[in-house]
Design a protein around this motif. Sequence first.
Motif, PDB file in Angstrom:
ATOM      1  N   GLN A  22       1.070  -1.200   0.054  1.00  0.00           N
ATOM      2  CA  GLN A  22      -0.071  -0.021   0.074  1.00  0.00           C
ATOM      3  C   GLN A  22       0.840   1.307  -0.125  1.00  0.00           C
ATOM      4  OE1 GLN A  22      -2.455  -0.391   3.305  1.00  0.00           O
ATOM      5  NE2 GLN A  22      -4.300  -0.926   2.126  1.00  0.00           N
ATOM      6  N   THR A  23       1.867   1.277   1.005  1.00  0.00           N
ATOM      7  CA  THR A  23       2.646   2.319   0.791  1.00  0.00           C
ATOM      8  C   THR A  23       3.548   2.738  -0.449  1.00  0.00           C
ATOM      9  OG1 THR A  23       3.268   1.996   3.274  1.00  0.00           O
ATOM     10  CG2 THR A  23       4.603   3.333   2.234  1.00  0.00           C
ATOM     11  N   LYS A  24       3.915   1.377  -0.874  1.00  0.00           N
ATOM     12  CA  LYS A  24       4.680   1.763  -2.235  1.00  0.00           C
ATOM     13  C   LYS A  24       3.871   2.146  -3.254  1.00  0.00           C
ATOM     14  CE  LYS A  24       7.660  -1.094  -5.264  1.00  0.00           C
ATOM     15  NZ  LYS A  24       8.215  -2.447  -5.511  1.00  0.00           N
ATOM     16  N   THR A  25       2.550   1.452  -3.274  1.00  0.00           N
ATOM     17  CA  THR A  25       1.707   1.890  -4.603  1.00  0.00           C
ATOM     18  C   THR A  25       0.970   3.215  -4.339  1.00  0.00           C
ATOM     19  OG1 THR A  25       1.341  -0.392  -5.020  1.00  0.00           O
ATOM     20  CG2 THR A  25      -0.388   1.152  -5.948  1.00  0.00           C
ATOM     21  N   HIS A  26       0.237   3.371  -3.331  1.00  0.00           N
ATOM     22  CA  HIS A  26      -0.625   4.578  -2.782  1.00  0.00           C
ATOM     23  C   HIS A  26      -0.041   5.564  -2.170  1.00  0.00           C
ATOM     24  CE1 HIS A  26      -3.786   2.422  -5.018  1.00  0.00           C
ATOM     25  NE2 HIS A  26      -3.564   1.230  -4.009  1.00  0.00           N
ATOM     26  N   GLY A  27       1.324   5.340  -1.651  1.00  0.00           N
ATOM     27  CA  GLY A  27       1.825   6.499  -0.961  1.00  0.00           C
ATOM     28  C   GLY A  27       1.469   6.544   0.486  1.00  0.00           C
ATOM     29  N   TRP A  28       0.551   5.929   0.907  1.00  0.00           N
ATOM     30  CA  TRP A  28       0.250   5.912   2.450  1.00  0.00           C
ATOM     31  C   TRP A  28      -0.501   4.515   3.192  1.00  0.00           C
ATOM     32  CZ3 TRP A  28      -4.006   6.666  -0.920  1.00  0.00           C
ATOM     33  CH2 TRP A  28      -5.413   6.537  -0.383  1.00  0.00           C
ATOM     34  N   GLN A  29      -0.458   4.462   4.290  1.00  0.00           N
ATOM     35  CA  GLN A  29      -1.206   3.635   5.019  1.00  0.00           C
ATOM     36  C   GLN A  29      -1.866   4.173   6.040  1.00  0.00           C
ATOM     37  OE1 GLN A  29       1.457   0.910   7.949  1.00  0.00           O
ATOM     38  NE2 GLN A  29       2.374   0.912   5.978  1.00  0.00           N
ATOM     39  N   GLY A  30      -2.515   3.341   6.775  1.00  0.00           N
ATOM     40  CA  GLY A  30      -3.466   3.929   7.808  1.00  0.00           C
ATOM     41  C   GLY A  30      -4.683   4.800   7.188  1.00  0.00           C
ATOM     42  N   PHE A  31      -5.057   5.754   7.673  1.00  0.00           N
ATOM     43  CA  PHE A  31      -6.224   6.935   7.388  1.00  0.00           C
ATOM     44  C   PHE A  31      -5.586   8.116   6.958  1.00  0.00           C
ATOM     45  CE2 PHE A  31      -8.273   3.630   9.636  1.00  0.00           C
ATOM     46  CZ  PHE A  31      -9.630   3.244   8.819  1.00  0.00           C
ATOM     47  N   LYS A  32      -6.052   8.530   5.895  1.00  0.00           N
ATOM     48  CA  LYS A  32      -5.684   9.994   5.325  1.00  0.00           C
ATOM     49  C   LYS A  32      -6.717  10.884   5.099  1.00  0.00           C
ATOM     50  CE  LYS A  32      -3.446  11.788   0.994  1.00  0.00           C
ATOM     51  NZ  LYS A  32      -2.320  11.335   0.044  1.00  0.00           N
ATOM     52  N   ARG A  33      -6.869  12.019   5.279  1.00  0.00           N
ATOM     53  CA  ARG A  33      -8.107  12.877   5.029  1.00  0.00           C
ATOM     54  C   ARG A  33      -8.359  13.154   3.514  1.00  0.00           C
ATOM     55  NH1 ARG A  33      -9.221  16.417   9.411  1.00  0.00           N
ATOM     56  NH2 ARG A  33      -9.476  18.192   7.938  1.00  0.00           N
ATOM     57  N   PHE A  34      -9.610  13.044   3.145  1.00  0.00           N
ATOM     58  CA  PHE A  34     -10.142  13.122   1.679  1.00  0.00           C
ATOM     59  C   PHE A  34     -11.361  14.058   2.141  1.00  0.00           C
ATOM     60  CE2 PHE A  34      -7.695   9.672   0.879  1.00  0.00           C
ATOM     61  CZ  PHE A  34      -7.665   9.488  -0.618  1.00  0.00           C
ATOM     62  N   VAL A  35     -11.477  15.127   0.845  1.00  0.00           N
ATOM     63  CA  VAL A  35     -12.517  16.032   0.893  1.00  0.00           C
ATOM     64  C   VAL A  35     -13.831  15.556   0.033  1.00  0.00           C
ATOM     65  CG1 VAL A  35     -13.018  18.337   0.198  1.00  0.00           C
ATOM     66  CG2 VAL A  35     -10.957  17.756   1.093  1.00  0.00           C
ATOM     67  N   VAL A  36     -14.872  15.627   0.291  1.00  0.00           N
ATOM     68  CA  VAL A  36     -16.001  15.355  -0.499  1.00  0.00           C
ATOM     69  C   VAL A  36     -16.149  16.410  -1.480  1.00  0.00           C
ATOM     70  CG1 VAL A  36     -18.567  14.639  -0.512  1.00  0.00           C
ATOM     71  CG2 VAL A  36     -16.912  14.030   1.421  1.00  0.00           C
ATOM     72  N   GLN A  37     -15.827  16.234  -2.747  1.00  0.00           N
ATOM     73  CA  GLN A  37     -16.008  17.303  -3.807  1.00  0.00           C
ATOM     74  C   GLN A  37     -17.334  17.350  -4.469  1.00  0.00           C
ATOM     75  OE1 GLN A  37     -12.689  16.823  -6.253  1.00  0.00           O
ATOM     76  NE2 GLN A  37     -11.080  18.185  -5.083  1.00  0.00           N
ATOM     77  N   GLN A  38     -17.924  16.188  -4.424  1.00  0.00           N
ATOM     78  CA  GLN A  38     -19.159  16.245  -5.131  1.00  0.00           C
ATOM     79  C   GLN A  38     -20.205  14.969  -4.524  1.00  0.00           C
ATOM     80  OE1 GLN A  38     -18.638  15.587  -9.204  1.00  0.00           O
ATOM     81  NE2 GLN A  38     -20.906  15.309  -9.771  1.00  0.00           N
ATOM     82  N   ARG A  39     -21.407  15.178  -4.528  1.00  0.00           N
ATOM     83  CA  ARG A  39     -22.557  14.099  -4.275  1.00  0.00           C
ATOM     84  C   ARG A  39     -23.511  14.139  -5.191  1.00  0.00           C
ATOM     85  NH1 ARG A  39     -24.510  13.225   1.543  1.00  0.00           N
ATOM     86  NH2 ARG A  39     -26.296  12.980   0.156  1.00  0.00           N
ATOM     87  N   GLU A  40     -23.859  12.880  -5.755  1.00  0.00           N
ATOM     88  CA  GLU A  40     -24.935  12.850  -6.708  1.00  0.00           C
ATOM     89  C   GLU A  40     -25.698  11.452  -6.300  1.00  0.00           C
ATOM     90  OE1 GLU A  40     -23.041  12.521 -10.431  1.00  0.00           O
ATOM     91  OE2 GLU A  40     -22.562  10.746 -10.389  1.00  0.00           O
TER      92      GLU A  40
END
Length: 407
Positions: A144-162
């Motif tokens: 995960q760290t190698k492919t996605h750059g993080w492990q554990g939890f990371k903050r994401f912004v809800v940019q859109q709802r539909e």
Amino acid sequence: MLSAARMEVIKQTVPVLEENGEALTRHFYQRMFRENPEVRGFFNPAHQHAGTQQRALAAAICAYARNIENPAVLAGAVELIAQKHVSLGIKAEHYPIVGENLLASIREVLGEAATDQIIDAWAEAYGMLADLFIQREREIYHSQTKTHGWQGFKRFVVQQREAASDNIVSLYLAPEDGQPLQPHSPGQYVTLRLTPENGVPVMRNYSLSNRPGSARFRISVKRELAGEAGAPDGVCSNYLHDRVKQGDVVELAPPCGEFVLKPVVEAGKPLVLIAGGVGITPILSMLHAALEQQVGREVIFIQCALNGAVRPFEKELAALRGDYPNLSVHVRLSEATAEDRARALHDSEGLLDSVLLDQLIGNRAAEFYLCGPAPMLKHGWRLLKQRAVEDADIHFEFFGPAGDLAA
């Protein structure tokens, strides 16, 4: 490696485990939540209330005991569980908690039948299994760290709802730090962590429904209502539907899961994707990937839904069907309404059946991926086995604790 004598002890416990497995696992979860409340957040209370978590654990314990001489045959189950553990952030330090409560539960439930010999054998067997999981999970965390750059939890912004349908909402999520997303494997899920108003953090797995390589993750969440009196509504799904809005921040763990679209092995073999209800979410990601990566391969997409109001992704599927001549989409509604018939946007009515499979596939060999509610999966699996489809060509995922399609 267990000694032959201890393997024999483990095998001798199979009948009593089969008879008392669910009582044992119910006791185990109650005991662990009482003695170690810090692990309660790893578990979905709806699955606990329904008993599916207990039944899944009982089946896993029995399977391990039956195959104690050759645990390699359980590699698929081990991978599924290891991926799930990583998605929730389970680490090596949690395994002694499980082991202590499991062994104590065996003593407390089986009573005099749980001799010191049995407890010692199971302690060693559990230790071996824990080491297996810890090693595999360490590898997944590293990947995960190698492919996605993080492990554990990371903050994401809800940019859109539909709205994807009357009962499914899609949330488009982008990293708060602005870092680009790496493509997930089509079919994988992410773990969302949020803290509703009661202040108790909850974690839930949601399949990624977007095209791999998109700039944002998309999760598409069905509002889960109590299926029976006394059962809880889905805490996380209802909170996402009612309270989470554009601009809010949630936390995500990196993509996980072993139910992924595999490379083409046999040229000319059609790909058949069968989705029921919200089970379309990983299947839709697979569809996007197959159309882009397995160029020219015949793809047959079967979408099963109750009616048009709760049929998700109508416009997206129509656009794909128009863009790719190698794609055929068949929509089957089990309880079509008068409005559905007036709009004429579905292709047939009823449950998935052999007549439909014959119509769309004929007697050709094909590769199948299925996802949906457990009754649909069991029904679909039986239909495919009646067609003599090889197990290697049938891929499926349960939403919730894994079950047995042959049951």
